[in-house]
Scaffold this active site. Structure first.
Site, PDB file in Angstrom:
ATOM      1  N   ASN A   1       0.803  -1.223   0.000  1.00 25.01           N
ATOM      2  CA  ASN A   1       0.000   0.000   0.000  1.00 25.01           C
ATOM      3  C   ASN A   1       0.837   1.275   0.000  1.00 25.01           C
ATOM      4  O   ASN A   1       0.392   2.313  -0.462  1.00 25.01           O
ATOM      5  CB  ASN A   1      -0.950   0.012   1.203  1.00 25.01           C
ATOM      6  CG  ASN A   1      -0.280  -0.378   2.490  1.00 25.01           C
ATOM      7  OD1 ASN A   1       0.394  -1.393   2.554  1.00 25.01           O
ATOM      8  ND2 ASN A   1      -0.431   0.425   3.518  1.00 25.01           N
TER       9      ASN A   1
ATOM     10  N   GLN B   1      -4.740  -4.131  -2.190  1.00 26.39           N
ATOM     11  CA  GLN B   1      -4.290  -3.185  -3.214  1.00 26.39           C
ATOM     12  C   GLN B   1      -4.256  -3.816  -4.603  1.00 26.39           C
ATOM     13  O   GLN B   1      -3.911  -3.151  -5.570  1.00 26.39           O
ATOM     14  CB  GLN B   1      -2.908  -2.613  -2.851  1.00 26.39           C
ATOM     15  CG  GLN B   1      -2.873  -1.854  -1.538  1.00 26.39           C
ATOM     16  CD  GLN B   1      -3.654  -0.533  -1.559  1.00 26.39           C
ATOM     17  OE1 GLN B   1      -4.007  -0.016  -2.623  1.00 26.39           O
ATOM     18  NE2 GLN B   1      -3.941   0.016  -0.381  1.00 26.39           N
TER      19      GLN B   1
ATOM     20  N   HIS C   1     -13.439  -0.195  -0.047  1.00 26.81           N
ATOM     21  CA  HIS C   1     -13.232   1.252  -0.209  1.00 26.81           C
ATOM     22  C   HIS C   1     -11.933   1.605  -0.925  1.00 26.81           C
ATOM     23  O   HIS C   1     -11.689   2.773  -1.219  1.00 26.81           O
ATOM     24  CB  HIS C   1     -13.323   1.965   1.143  1.00 26.81           C
ATOM     25  CG  HIS C   1     -12.184   1.738   2.077  1.00 26.81           C
ATOM     26  ND1 HIS C   1     -11.218   2.677   2.274  1.00 26.81           N
ATOM     27  CD2 HIS C   1     -11.869   0.695   2.872  1.00 26.81           C
ATOM     28  CE1 HIS C   1     -10.355   2.222   3.174  1.00 26.81           C
ATOM     29  NE2 HIS C   1     -10.729   1.017   3.552  1.00 26.81           N
TER      30      HIS C   1
ATOM     31  N   THR D   1     -26.677  -9.474  10.225  1.00 25.93           N
ATOM     32  CA  THR D   1     -27.415  -9.117   9.005  1.00 25.93           C
ATOM     33  C   THR D   1     -26.485  -8.380   8.050  1.00 25.93           C
ATOM     34  O   THR D   1     -25.742  -7.488   8.451  1.00 25.93           O
ATOM     35  CB  THR D   1     -28.638  -8.252   9.359  1.00 25.93           C
ATOM     36  OG1 THR D   1     -29.438  -9.008  10.279  1.00 25.93           O
ATOM     37  CG2 THR D   1     -29.454  -7.895   8.131  1.00 25.93           C
TER      38      THR D   1
ATOM     39  N   CYS E   1      -3.039   5.192   7.760  1.00 30.45           N
ATOM     40  CA  CYS E   1      -3.160   4.802   9.172  1.00 30.45           C
ATOM     41  C   CYS E   1      -2.087   5.463  10.014  1.00 30.45           C
ATOM     42  O   CYS E   1      -2.289   5.735  11.182  1.00 30.45           O
ATOM     43  CB  CYS E   1      -3.027   3.300   9.333  1.00 30.45           C
ATOM     44  SG  CYS E   1      -4.018   2.414   8.173  1.00 30.45           S
TER      45      CYS E   1
HETATM   46  N1  PLP Z   1      -4.242  -4.209   3.957  1.00 33.31           N
HETATM   47  C1  PLP Z   1      -3.801  -3.255   3.139  1.00 33.31           C
HETATM   48  C2  PLP Z   1      -2.684  -3.563   2.173  1.00 33.31           C
HETATM   49  C3  PLP Z   1      -4.341  -1.980   3.195  1.00 33.31           C
HETATM   50  O1  PLP Z   1      -3.884  -1.026   2.366  1.00 33.31           O
HETATM   51  C4  PLP Z   1      -5.382  -1.727   4.120  1.00 33.31           C
HETATM   52  C5  PLP Z   1      -5.936  -0.367   4.246  1.00 33.31           C
HETATM   53  O2  PLP Z   1      -5.190   0.611   4.323  1.00 33.31           O
HETATM   54  C6  PLP Z   1      -5.836  -2.751   4.940  1.00 33.31           C
HETATM   55  C7  PLP Z   1      -5.235  -3.985   4.834  1.00 33.31           C
HETATM   56  C8  PLP Z   1      -6.971  -2.546   5.925  1.00 33.31           C
HETATM   57  O3  PLP Z   1      -8.158  -2.337   5.220  1.00 33.31           O
HETATM   58  P1  PLP Z   1      -9.505  -1.838   5.949  1.00 33.31           P
HETATM   59  O4  PLP Z   1      -9.207  -0.489   6.475  1.00 33.31           O
HETATM   60  O5  PLP Z   1     -10.533  -1.824   4.891  1.00 33.31           O
HETATM   61  O6  PLP Z   1      -9.839  -2.790   7.020  1.00 33.31           O
END
Ligand code: PLP
Length: 666
Positions: A161, A189, A211, A247, A336
């Site tokens: 990512n 990704q 998303h 649900t 994050c």
């Molecule tokens: N794994 C990767 C490579 C990501 O880029 C992300 C989100 O940044 C996640 C896991 C976590 O995804 P989510 O926030 O939809 O739980």
């Protein structure tokens, strides 16, 4: 007027119009519970089944299973729980199960965190091992081959990512040949960017997140290979054939279904070749605008939609601010960790030098990108480069030479620059290695000669014969501050010093130390103490700081409270604490809207120059209201907090910054 160019697609994406329509349709018309057996329920069930069938085809799930869930973090938990429960069962049955939990060193934090969490909760005592990656970001397959016989569970990602680096999944599968390990591949990704044929591999679990590809947040899915062990994370009403109770999020699933339909039918998203062409244009624009730029992942091994780069002498904060001013949204590393100013663990794992990992910027776009947006983005990148050049932050002489006191902060530490524009001399106090390149570029481009590089820990570098170093009209005095500390007093020659650079000495200890100094009025109540660390003060403090009158909750104004304050007191001064390069790069934002808000005076004092401005404000007979503002409200909060702690009660700031205020006044 939304002139925003969103280049943070790896963090999240907007919702595809077709997905939005599908979600609304699911809520308005097909709002039934898919578990109900009546007509309304059956319609919802049809939407669910159609979305799942599409997902099967798009990821090549074959005989495997796909369950819908809330996103990749949930999918990762479920996969980890399933794998660890299987390891426990194998162990109990005396079968070979392995003892290691192996994860790629560049995995999303959700992976090692979940492994550690469930390993502890289940009391398994397995060893977590980070699988190293090479300089190109790819897994070290020799290391994996060595670990494979003892591995219980292996977690790798399809594409990273932060860097976009694409894993060699075939190579990993070959390295795992003969290993008892279960295997999870984080495909977040990869969806929509790489071809997937999961059932054709030995991958046991593959989490996805909606998303990241134009579906709403809170939707996702988990692929589980046919025959792979499975333990539900959530038990309850038995939805998803008992694998994931609760649900179903039908609006989200319908939207994800629409995205999957677009993937399946083609024509909506740009092809790989088109994405590569976009990447090349953006990279060329970046190279032209930001001399010295280095890309942190090899293009031929990375998703074309991700560009991760560093620029010598520029922090990621500066780059983000200048891009944001030009209404281009990029990020430093992953979303994050964006709130924490830390080096990237992904780039660290690739062995990149510290400066590259701590100053990296990620520009990422989704496969909906279009030609006109790329053209406009390239133009804005050029605009940002020009703004940085004008400010002397890139390798060219700058237009205007800054003067006075400049504060540079990195990693919670302050470096102070005393600049005398007339003589072209300056002193640097407590320079940090991480800022060396930045300071060097800044001083060189403004034609400054360094008269002294001083430390508050060690007086060896004092260049003057006496106790006074002259920088034009200003005099910098050296004073011992206890056993192994020095303090430097700055002020006009023969007059009371205005600033004291105190290093890490506690202000409360200084009064005793300074009483030995025979200077007029050293104890001026307004002597500003400039510390070495953020923990002492974000900008300046006083010998007798205003105690509990520090930063307070009531200094935060939203746009409406600001308008009320400005209408109520026409003397109020709005102070923009953004840097000059942000002004130079900025597109017209409609802020501040003088007529609407009754603003009379606006002044521009970058936060880095605030310390130099404080004496004049503190000396005012009547303290006019000062309202600080910036892009996000961070720097303005520091400025207002500083003024408050200096006893200036009439200081405020625009909470949430222009980013929110512009919308509020629209
Ligand atoms: N794994 C990767 C490579 C990501 O880029 C992300 C989100 O940044 C996640 C896991 C976590 O995804 P989510 O926030 O939809 O739980």
């Amino acid at each position: 007027m939304n002139n925003e160019i969103y280049l943070d697609g790896n963090a999240t994406t907007a919702v595809l119009p077709a997905a939005l329509r599908a979600a609304v349709h699911a809520m308005e018309d097909h709002y039934g519970n898919p578990s109900s057996t009546h007509g309304t329920g059956l319609k919802a069930r049809a939407v669910l089944d159609a979305a799942r069938a599409r997902a099967h085809r798009v990821v090549g799930a074959g005989a495997g299973r796909l369950m819908f869930n809330s996103g990749a973090t949930e999918g990762i938990q479920t996969a980890v729980l399933s794998a660890l429960c299987a390891v426990r069962a194998r162990r109990a049955a005396g079968e070979p199960a392995g003892t290691l939990l192996v994860y790629g060193a560049t995995e999303h934090k959700a992976v090692p965190e979940s492994l550690a969490h469930w390993n502890t909760l289940l009391g398994l005592g397995l060893d977590l091992v980070a699988l190293p990656v090479g300089a190109d970001g790819r897994h070290d397959l020799d290391a994996l081959r060595r670990l494979a016989p003892d591995a219980a569970f292996v977690c790798t990602m399809a594409a990273n990512n932060e860097t976009g680096v694409i894993s060699d999944l075939a190579g990993i599968a070959a390295a795992l040949e003969g290993s008892p390990a279960l295997w999870m591949v984080d495909c977040v990704q990869a969806l929509g960017k790489l071809p997937l044929d999961l059932a054709g591999t030995r991958i046991d679990y593959a989490p996805f997140s909606g998303h990241k590809l134009y579906a709403p947040k809170g939707t996702g899915m988990l692929y589980v290979r046919a025959g792979a062990p499975f333990t539900p994370l959530m038990k309850g009403g038995g939805q998803e054939t008992g694998w994931r109770s609760g649900t179903e999020n039908m609006a989200g699933i319908a939207a994800l279904g629409a995205v999957l339909a677009a993937l399946e039918h083609g024509g909506t998203f740009r092809t790989h070749a088109e994405q590569c062409a976009f990447r090349d244009r953006l990279a060329d624009a970046l190279r032209l605008a930001l001399p010295g730029i280095v890309f942190n992942a090899p293009f031929d091994r990375a998703l074309p939609t991700t560009l991760n780069f560093s620029v010598p002498g520029l922090s990621s904060r500066q780059l983000l601010d200048v891009f944001d001013a030009a209404a281009m949204r990029v990020s430093a590393g992953s979303a994050c960790s964006a709130a924490k100013a830390q080096p990237s663990y992904v780039l660290d794992a690739m062995g990149l030098p510290e400066w590259r990992s701590s100053s990296a910027v990620r520009l990422s776009f989704g496969p909906l990108m279009d030609d006109a947006t790329v053209t406009e983005a390239c133009a804005r990148i050029a605009r940002c480069g020009k703004a940085l050049r004008l400010a002397g932050l890139l390798g060219e002489p700058a237009a205007v030479r800054p003067d006075g006191l400049l504060q540079l902060t990195e990693g919670g530490l302050h470096t102070w620059l005393v600049l005398d524009a007339a003589s072209g001399t300056c002193a640097v106090i407590d320079p940090q290695p991480a800022l060396a390149e930045r300071i060097d570029t800044l001083l060189r481009n403004h034609g400054y000669r360094v008269a002294a590089t001083l430390s508050t820990r060690d007086g060896a570098s004092w260049p003057a014969t006496g106790d006074c170093l002259y920088l034009g009209e200003q005099c910098l005095r050296r004073v011992a501050a206890g056993q192994d500390s020095l303090c430097y007093l700055l002020g006009p020659d023969g007059a009371a010093p205005r600033h004291a650079f105190i290093g890490r000495v506690e202000p409360s200890r200084l009064a005793g130390i300074l009483s030995d100094v025979s200077l007029p009025d050293v104890f001026s109540p307004n002597l500003l103490l400039c510390p070495a660390t953020d923990a002492q003060s974000a900008v300046c403090t006083l010998l007798h700081a205003a105690g509990d009158a520090g930063p307070s909750a009531d200094m935060h104004l939203d746009a409406h409270a600001l308008a009320t304050l400005l209408h109520g007191d026409p003397r109020a001064l709005l102070v923009d604490v953004r840097e000059p390069y942000e002004h130079a790069a900025a597109l017209p934002s409609g802020w501040p809207m003088r007529g609407r808000q009754g603003i009379t005076q606006v002044s521009s004092i970058p936060l880095s120059r605030l310390a130099g401005e404080l004496p004049a404000w503190l000396a005012q007979a009547e303290r006019v209201p000062l309202v600080f503002y910036c892009r996000s409200g961070n720097r303005s909060a520091r400025a207002a907090g500083c003024l408050r702690s200096l006893g200036y009660a009439n200081a405020w700031h625009l909470h949430g910054g222009i980013a929110l205020a512009v919308d509020d006044f629209r």
